[in-house]
Design a protein around this motif. Structure first.
Motif, PDB file in Angstrom:
ATOM      1  N   GLY A  96       0.832  -1.194   0.000  1.00 28.53           N
ATOM      2  CA  GLY A  96       0.000   0.000   0.000  1.00 28.53           C
ATOM      3  C   GLY A  96       0.865   1.242   0.000  1.00 28.53           C
ATOM      4  O   GLY A  96       1.496   1.589  -1.002  1.00 28.53           O
ATOM      5  N   ALA A  97       0.936   1.905   1.167  1.00 27.98           N
ATOM      6  CA  ALA A  97       1.669   3.167   1.268  1.00 27.98           C
ATOM      7  C   ALA A  97       3.153   3.011   0.966  1.00 27.98           C
ATOM      8  O   ALA A  97       3.773   3.912   0.394  1.00 27.98           O
ATOM      9  N   PHE A  98       3.741   1.884   1.361  1.00 29.01           N
ATOM     10  CA  PHE A  98       5.169   1.675   1.108  1.00 29.01           C
ATOM     11  C   PHE A  98       5.471   1.751  -0.384  1.00 29.01           C
ATOM     12  O   PHE A  98       6.396   2.460  -0.811  1.00 29.01           O
ATOM     13  N   GLN A  99       4.704   1.049  -1.190  1.00 29.42           N
ATOM     14  CA  GLN A  99       4.928   1.092  -2.635  1.00 29.42           C
ATOM     15  C   GLN A  99       4.622   2.466  -3.210  1.00 29.42           C
ATOM     16  O   GLN A  99       5.363   2.955  -4.076  1.00 29.42           O
ATOM     17  N   THR A 100       3.558   3.096  -2.730  1.00 24.41           N
ATOM     18  CA  THR A 100       3.225   4.452  -3.204  1.00 24.41           C
ATOM     19  C   THR A 100       4.372   5.414  -2.924  1.00 24.41           C
ATOM     20  O   THR A 100       4.752   6.227  -3.782  1.00 24.41           O
ATOM     21  N   ASN A 101       4.947   5.325  -1.720  1.00 22.77           N
ATOM     22  CA  ASN A 101       6.064   6.197  -1.361  1.00 22.77           C
ATOM     23  C   ASN A 101       7.291   5.921  -2.224  1.00 22.77           C
ATOM     24  O   ASN A 101       7.967   6.854  -2.676  1.00 22.77           O
ATOM     25  N   LEU A 102       7.597   4.650  -2.446  1.00 20.61           N
ATOM     26  CA  LEU A 102       8.748   4.305  -3.288  1.00 20.61           C
ATOM     27  C   LEU A 102       8.592   4.866  -4.694  1.00 20.61           C
ATOM     28  O   LEU A 102       9.565   5.351  -5.290  1.00 20.61           O
ATOM     29  N   ARG A 103       7.395   4.799  -5.232  1.00 21.22           N
ATOM     30  CA  ARG A 103       7.159   5.350  -6.581  1.00 21.22           C
ATOM     31  C   ARG A 103       7.470   6.841  -6.606  1.00 21.22           C
ATOM     32  O   ARG A 103       8.001   7.353  -7.602  1.00 21.22           O
ATOM     33  N   ARG A 104       7.153   7.534  -5.524  1.00 20.18           N
ATOM     34  CA  ARG A 104       7.449   8.968  -5.489  1.00 20.18           C
ATOM     35  C   ARG A 104       8.952   9.215  -5.506  1.00 20.18           C
ATOM     36  O   ARG A 104       9.425  10.094  -6.245  1.00 20.18           O
ATOM     37  N   TYR A 105       9.717   8.455  -4.725  1.00 18.92           N
ATOM     38  CA  TYR A 105      11.178   8.605  -4.730  1.00 18.92           C
ATOM     39  C   TYR A 105      11.720   8.401  -6.140  1.00 18.92           C
ATOM     40  O   TYR A 105      12.551   9.182  -6.623  1.00 18.92           O
ATOM     41  N   VAL A 106      11.265   7.351  -6.784  1.00 19.19           N
ATOM     42  CA  VAL A 106      11.739   7.025  -8.130  1.00 19.19           C
ATOM     43  C   VAL A 106      11.392   8.128  -9.115  1.00 19.19           C
ATOM     44  O   VAL A 106      12.246   8.617  -9.870  1.00 19.19           O
ATOM     45  N   ASN A 107      10.145   8.555  -9.114  1.00 16.15           N
ATOM     46  CA  ASN A 107       9.694   9.542 -10.095  1.00 16.15           C
ATOM     47  C   ASN A 107      10.302  10.914  -9.859  1.00 16.15           C
ATOM     48  O   ASN A 107      10.638  11.627 -10.819  1.00 16.15           O
ATOM     49  N   GLU A 108      10.462  11.293  -8.587  1.00 15.78           N
ATOM     50  CA  GLU A 108      11.073  12.592  -8.288  1.00 15.78           C
ATOM     51  C   GLU A 108      12.532  12.625  -8.739  1.00 15.78           C
ATOM     52  O   GLU A 108      13.015  13.637  -9.265  1.00 15.78           O
ATOM     53  N   ALA A 109      13.244  11.530  -8.547  1.00 11.56           N
ATOM     54  CA  ALA A 109      14.637  11.467  -9.004  1.00 11.56           C
ATOM     55  C   ALA A 109      14.707  11.566 -10.519  1.00 11.56           C
ATOM     56  O   ALA A 109      15.512  12.329 -11.080  1.00 11.56           O
ATOM     57  N   ARG A 110      13.874  10.815 -11.186  1.00 13.21           N
ATOM     58  CA  ARG A 110      13.880  10.823 -12.656  1.00 13.21           C
ATOM     59  C   ARG A 110      13.477  12.184 -13.219  1.00 13.21           C
ATOM     60  O   ARG A 110      13.993  12.604 -14.258  1.00 13.21           O
ATOM     61  N   ASP A 111      12.563  12.880 -12.550  1.00 14.90           N
ATOM     62  CA  ASP A 111      12.155  14.215 -13.003  1.00 14.90           C
ATOM     63  C   ASP A 111      13.334  15.180 -13.015  1.00 14.90           C
ATOM     64  O   ASP A 111      13.323  16.179 -13.743  1.00 14.90           O
ATOM     65  N   ARG A 112      14.365  14.893 -12.215  1.00 17.13           N
ATOM     66  CA  ARG A 112      15.546  15.751 -12.133  1.00 17.13           C
ATOM     67  C   ARG A 112      16.738  15.189 -12.910  1.00 17.13           C
ATOM     68  O   ARG A 112      17.854  15.688 -12.783  1.00 17.13           O
ATOM     69  N   GLY A 113      16.482  14.185 -13.702  1.00 19.14           N
ATOM     70  CA  GLY A 113      17.536  13.609 -14.529  1.00 19.14           C
ATOM     71  C   GLY A 113      18.473  12.687 -13.783  1.00 19.14           C
ATOM     72  O   GLY A 113      19.511  12.280 -14.315  1.00 19.14           O
ATOM     73  N   ALA A 114      18.142  12.349 -12.536  1.00 19.88           N
ATOM     74  CA  ALA A 114      18.955  11.446 -11.738  1.00 19.88           C
ATOM     75  C   ALA A 114      18.468  10.010 -11.913  1.00 19.88           C
ATOM     76  O   ALA A 114      17.383   9.764 -12.448  1.00 19.88           O
ATOM     77  N   HIS A 115      19.275   9.068 -11.433  1.00 24.63           N
ATOM     78  CA  HIS A 115      18.979   7.653 -11.622  1.00 24.63           C
ATOM     79  C   HIS A 115      18.658   7.000 -10.282  1.00 24.63           C
ATOM     80  O   HIS A 115      19.530   6.892  -9.412  1.00 24.63           O
ATOM     81  N   PRO A 116      17.428   6.538 -10.094  1.00 23.14           N
ATOM     82  CA  PRO A 116      17.079   5.855  -8.852  1.00 23.14           C
ATOM     83  C   PRO A 116      17.573   4.410  -8.840  1.00 23.14           C
ATOM     84  O   PRO A 116      17.637   3.745  -9.878  1.00 23.14           O
ATOM     85  N   VAL A 117      17.921   3.945  -7.649  1.00 19.75           N
ATOM     86  CA  VAL A 117      18.311   2.558  -7.418  1.00 19.75           C
ATOM     87  C   VAL A 117      17.621   2.120  -6.132  1.00 19.75           C
ATOM     88  O   VAL A 117      17.674   2.840  -5.126  1.00 19.75           O
ATOM     89  N   LEU A 118      16.969   0.968  -6.133  1.00 14.04           N
ATOM     90  CA  LEU A 118      16.300   0.456  -4.945  1.00 14.04           C
ATOM     91  C   LEU A 118      17.148  -0.642  -4.306  1.00 14.04           C
ATOM     92  O   LEU A 118      17.669  -1.516  -5.008  1.00 14.04           O
TER      93      LEU A 118
END
Length: 255
Positions: free
Chosen positions: A91-113
């Motif tokens: 639920g919230a855990f996955q929703t939060n992770l998606r935000r980390y990923v998308n916010e990084a990508r919006d700035r041209g950075a590369h997310p890693v989990l």
């Protein structure tokens, strides 16, 4: 210079001298890297939600540059039944992770989990239990869904803990007899947090995976096969420096 920003909780964060020999793998990761800056923003007790609410993700997003890495590792505190850090895995855990990923990508950075290393939990027969299993599974699902590189520290650590068994793993975790260390005069029996040696080997695995998965060029890596005396090479922050970094690495400056 390329920077690696670390977002995570207590198993990742750098520890101050008053907490030694407890260490997070983000504290030891620079031993295996060169020509790249590791910015460890992980905080003790943080979950995916509280890390955002306290402004730590905001600070990273204010400073991260295109081509930098945002390495995200949560799961330990998210499992706790406390209102602040708790987040349901699918639920919230996955929703939060998606935000980390998308916010990084919006700035041209590369997310890693990076999945959290497992706790040290054995039953009376010596069988290892896996209390964190659901949150790593949820993180793996997000990695597939969003095509994000994943480093499965949970699975790797589980294999290592099982190999060492209930007695051998005590040397990796903060298990101390009374009087063994001045910071823990009454001793300690912590099955969640690592000592320097355990943290160092976790960071060696993570660095190796960053190389193998092509997340950084080979020239940024060093010491991947080097043996270390963790008690000699792991550095701890001065308590005042630690406190200052905790206060200032939030969105908008000191809070």
């Amino acid at each position: 210079m390329t920077s690696i920003y670390l977002a995570g909780g207590s198993t990742v964060c750098s520890r101050q001298r008053s907490m030694a020999p407890m260490a997070g793998w983000g504290q030891t990761l620079p031993l295996f890297l060169q020509g790249v800056e590791v910015v460890n923003c992980a905080r003790d007790g943080a979950g995916t939600k509280s890390f955002m609410e306290r402004g730590h993700l905001g600070w990273i997003l204010e400073n991260i540059k295109p081509e930098d890495l945002l390495v995200v590792s949560f799961g330990l505190s998210d499992t706790e039944e406390r209102p602040g850090p708790h987040a349901e895995p699918f639920g919230a855990f996955q929703t939060n992770l998606r935000r980390y990923v998308n916010e990084a990508r919006d700035r041209g950075a590369h997310p890693v989990l990076v999945t959290s290393h497992e706790r040290r939990v054995f039953d009376r027969f010596g069988n290892m239990r896996r209390p964190l299993v659901m949150h790593p599974a949820a993180m793996r699902e997000v990695a597939v869904e969003l095509t994000v590189p994943l480093i499965d520290l949970n699975e790797w650590s589980t294999g290592w803990w099982r190999q060492l068994g209930p007695d051998g793993t005590k040397s990796l975790f903060v298990h101390l007899a009374p009087g063994e260390h001045p910071n823990y005069p009454r001793g300690a029996a912590d099955d969640s947090h690592l000592r320097s040696h355990g943290a160092l080997e976790c960071s060696r695995f993570i660095a190796s995976q960053l190389l193998v998965q092509g997340m950084l060029p080979a020239q940024f890596f060093r010491n991947l096969e080097t043996g270390f005396d963790a008690d000699q090479v792991v550095e701890f922050l001065d308590d005042a420096v630690f406190d200052q970094m905790t206060k200032t690495r939030v969105a908008g400056g000191m809070k």
